[in-house]
Design an enzyme around this catalytic site. Structure first.
Site, mmCIF file in Angstrom:
data_model
loop_
_atom_site.group_PDB
_atom_site.id
_atom_site.type_symbol
_atom_site.label_atom_id
_atom_site.label_comp_id
_atom_site.label_asym_id
_atom_site.label_seq_id
_atom_site.Cartn_x
_atom_site.Cartn_y
_atom_site.Cartn_z
ATOM 1 N N ASP A 1 -16.672 20.714 -29.780
ATOM 2 C CA ASP A 1 -16.894 19.303 -29.469
ATOM 3 C C ASP A 1 -18.276 19.227 -28.843
ATOM 4 O O ASP A 1 -18.518 19.819 -27.789
ATOM 5 C CB ASP A 1 -15.806 18.842 -28.478
ATOM 6 C CG ASP A 1 -15.994 17.398 -28.050
ATOM 7 O OD1 ASP A 1 -17.086 16.824 -28.288
ATOM 8 O OD2 ASP A 1 -15.057 16.833 -27.474
ATOM 9 N N SER B 1 -30.805 9.089 -39.950
ATOM 10 C CA SER B 1 -30.280 7.867 -40.561
ATOM 11 C C SER B 1 -31.408 6.864 -40.741
ATOM 12 O O SER B 1 -32.359 6.849 -39.946
ATOM 13 C CB SER B 1 -29.224 7.285 -39.619
ATOM 14 O OG SER B 1 -28.831 6.012 -40.041
ATOM 15 N N TYR C 1 -26.200 2.027 -31.981
ATOM 16 C CA TYR C 1 -26.248 3.131 -32.955
ATOM 17 C C TYR C 1 -27.713 3.432 -33.297
ATOM 18 O O TYR C 1 -28.151 4.575 -33.264
ATOM 19 C CB TYR C 1 -25.462 2.769 -34.225
ATOM 20 C CG TYR C 1 -25.620 3.802 -35.322
ATOM 21 C CD1 TYR C 1 -25.015 5.053 -35.207
ATOM 22 C CD2 TYR C 1 -26.383 3.541 -36.465
ATOM 23 C CE1 TYR C 1 -25.176 6.016 -36.200
ATOM 24 C CE2 TYR C 1 -26.535 4.494 -37.462
ATOM 25 C CZ TYR C 1 -25.927 5.734 -37.322
ATOM 26 O OH TYR C 1 -26.083 6.690 -38.296
ATOM 27 N N LYS D 1 -30.023 6.778 -32.773
ATOM 28 C CA LYS D 1 -30.670 7.500 -33.872
ATOM 29 C C LYS D 1 -32.201 7.442 -33.776
ATOM 30 O O LYS D 1 -32.875 8.376 -34.189
ATOM 31 C CB LYS D 1 -30.183 6.960 -35.227
ATOM 32 C CG LYS D 1 -28.715 7.320 -35.529
ATOM 33 C CD LYS D 1 -28.555 8.822 -35.776
ATOM 34 C CE LYS D 1 -27.187 9.184 -36.331
ATOM 35 N NZ LYS D 1 -27.009 10.621 -36.538
HETATM 36 P P1 NAD Z 1 -17.942 11.253 -40.936
HETATM 37 O O1 NAD Z 1 -17.366 10.280 -39.973
HETATM 38 O O2 NAD Z 1 -17.150 11.676 -42.101
HETATM 39 O O3 NAD Z 1 -18.434 12.570 -40.182
HETATM 40 C C1 NAD Z 1 -18.834 12.618 -38.842
HETATM 41 C C2 NAD Z 1 -18.258 13.867 -38.241
HETATM 42 O O4 NAD Z 1 -18.675 14.007 -36.879
HETATM 43 C C3 NAD Z 1 -16.732 13.816 -38.235
HETATM 44 O O5 NAD Z 1 -16.237 15.007 -38.794
HETATM 45 C C4 NAD Z 1 -16.395 13.701 -36.764
HETATM 46 O O6 NAD Z 1 -15.165 14.293 -36.426
HETATM 47 C C5 NAD Z 1 -17.564 14.432 -36.144
HETATM 48 N N1 NAD Z 1 -17.688 14.178 -34.718
HETATM 49 C C6 NAD Z 1 -17.664 12.994 -34.058
HETATM 50 N N2 NAD Z 1 -17.744 13.209 -32.731
HETATM 51 C C7 NAD Z 1 -17.837 14.559 -32.549
HETATM 52 C C8 NAD Z 1 -17.933 15.394 -31.421
HETATM 53 N N3 NAD Z 1 -17.935 14.898 -30.190
HETATM 54 N N4 NAD Z 1 -18.003 16.733 -31.607
HETATM 55 C C9 NAD Z 1 -17.993 17.253 -32.851
HETATM 56 N N5 NAD Z 1 -17.874 16.512 -33.959
HETATM 57 C C10 NAD Z 1 -17.799 15.175 -33.801
HETATM 58 O O7 NAD Z 1 -19.315 10.597 -41.426
HETATM 59 P P2 NAD Z 1 -20.625 11.234 -42.084
HETATM 60 O O8 NAD Z 1 -21.202 10.152 -42.892
HETATM 61 O O9 NAD Z 1 -20.345 12.528 -42.722
HETATM 62 O O10 NAD Z 1 -21.542 11.432 -40.794
HETATM 63 C C11 NAD Z 1 -22.317 12.571 -40.562
HETATM 64 C C12 NAD Z 1 -23.664 12.163 -40.007
HETATM 65 O O11 NAD Z 1 -24.333 11.367 -40.972
HETATM 66 C C13 NAD Z 1 -23.633 11.361 -38.726
HETATM 67 O O12 NAD Z 1 -24.580 11.884 -37.825
HETATM 68 C C14 NAD Z 1 -24.061 9.972 -39.169
HETATM 69 O O13 NAD Z 1 -24.729 9.259 -38.157
HETATM 70 C C15 NAD Z 1 -24.966 10.299 -40.316
HETATM 71 N N6 NAD Z 1 -25.181 9.196 -41.261
HETATM 72 C C16 NAD Z 1 -24.138 8.712 -41.991
HETATM 73 C C17 NAD Z 1 -24.360 7.642 -42.851
HETATM 74 C C18 NAD Z 1 -23.243 7.058 -43.687
HETATM 75 O O14 NAD Z 1 -23.405 5.983 -44.246
HETATM 76 N N7 NAD Z 1 -22.121 7.731 -43.854
HETATM 77 C C19 NAD Z 1 -25.634 7.078 -42.951
HETATM 78 C C20 NAD Z 1 -26.666 7.596 -42.196
HETATM 79 C C21 NAD Z 1 -26.419 8.661 -41.351
#
Ligand code: NAD
Length: 291
Positions: free
Chosen positions: A63, A140, A153, A157
């Site tokens: 975590d 992002s 958010y 970022k």
């Molecule tokens: P997702 O929600 O599937 O994955 C995020 C992961 O982070 C999850 O597995 C969650 O359990 C984990 N997480 C959250 N809090 C945590 C903690 N305290 N310790 C460890 N793990 C933790 O979504 P995703 O799209 O795969 O997101 C991954 C990254 O991509 C993020 O940083 C997000 O900001 C970035 N992102 C996503 C998008 C989108 O549209 N999906 C766009 C731009 C950036």
């Protein structure tokens, strides 16, 4: 010798996709430590790697808001080094600023900003000592330009951008490369997850009618446009692979070439053109009087 990769946030989405892709890499060149906050969510990852891969994949609990759990992972890495550190875990937060509680805002910064910092801090000394290492951070578009109702958010970022860009200048002298993979909308649980922390319908009654209308328009409109731009995890993972394969990785990689209005932001540095264009685009039905 395999390159040791540690990835945060591997229970779903981009982290899961990248872990599976690297564990299956035909070269067998990677040993992946796929970490996740909650090990009870490891089934999805396990399903994707059914049929072995014990030698290329290990799942560990981590975590990123808990320094002890990060240190425990560090101790559990057999190779005693990480060649490629992927700071991917992150959470979204949507809603009118006036309705966000201090707690909720602190939580998102604790994951997106301080979680990334803690992870880098933990693994950096060893990389520096070896004069070698890669750090890859899931960035992002929300770290490069503002989006309404994503204020905190985007703040988190944007902060990550400042962190990485600043570090890059120093780390250059240690042969350590830090790269941001700037993602547009990706087809993961991210959007659904962010709705869990966003203000409930009943809370929306507490804000003024105009803000509420803009917020609702944003949600509806964005679902549509984000849907059109939505990338699959595999395409995003491909960009991570590009950064990993690069001899001298860049600071920023973009998964999606359609960066709405970014050029306006760069060529009109007072910000006015970006705000005007984004307002018109995101709120096409609103009468904008005083811009
Ligand atoms: P997702 O929600 O599937 O994955 C995020 C992961 O982070 C999850 O597995 C969650 O359990 C984990 N997480 C959250 N809090 C945590 C903690 N305290 N310790 C460890 N793990 C933790 O979504 P995703 O799209 O795969 O997101 C991954 C990254 O991509 C993020 O940083 C997000 O900001 C970035 N992102 C996503 C998008 C989108 O549209 N999906 C766009 C731009 C950036």
């Amino acid at each position: 010798e395999k390159a040791v990769v540690l990835i945060t946030g591997c229970s779903s989405g981009i982290g899961l996709g990248l872990a599976v892709r690297l564990a299956y890499d035909s070269s067998g060149a990677f040993k992946v430590y796929a970490t996740m906050r909650d090990l009870s969510k490891k089934e999805r990852l396990l399903e994707c790697v059914r049929g072995g891969h014990e030698d290329t994949l290990k799942i560990l609990q981590m975590d990123i808001t808990d320094q002890k759990s990060i240190l425990a992972v560090k101790q559990n890495i057999e190779e005693k080094r990480v060649d490629i550190l992927v700071c991917n875990a992150g959470v979204g937060l949507l809603g009118p600023l006036e309705l966000l509680t201090q707690d909720t805002m602190q939580q998102i910064l604790d994951v997106n900003l301080f979680g990334t910092i803690r992870t880098i801090q933990t693994f950096l000394p060893e990389m520096k000592a070896r004069r070698s290492g890669r750090i890859i951070v899931t960035g992002s578009l929300g770290g490069l330009q503002g989006f309404p109702f994503n204020d905190v958010y985007c703040a988190s970022k944007f902060a990550v951008e400042g962190l990485c860009e600043s570090l890059a200048i120093q780390l250059h002298h240690f042969n350590i490369h830090i790269s941001l993979i700037e993602c547009g909308p990706v087809n993961t649980n991210f959007m659904a997850n962010q709705h869990k922390t966003s203000p409930k319908e009943s809370e929306l009654q507490k804000i003024d009618a105009k803000t509420k209308a803009l917020y609702q328009a944003y949600i509806q409109h964005c679902q549509r446009i984000f849907q059109d731009d939505m990338q699959d995890t595999e395409n995003v993972v491909q960009v991570f692979l590009e950064a990993i394969a690069a001899e001298t990785p860049a600071l920023r990689y973009y998964t999606n070439t359609s960066m709405p209005f970014n050029r306006l932001k760069l060529s009109f540095q007072d910000g006015s053109q970006y705000i005007k264009a984004a307002s018109k685009f995101l709120f096409p039905d609103e009468q904008l009087t005083d811009l």
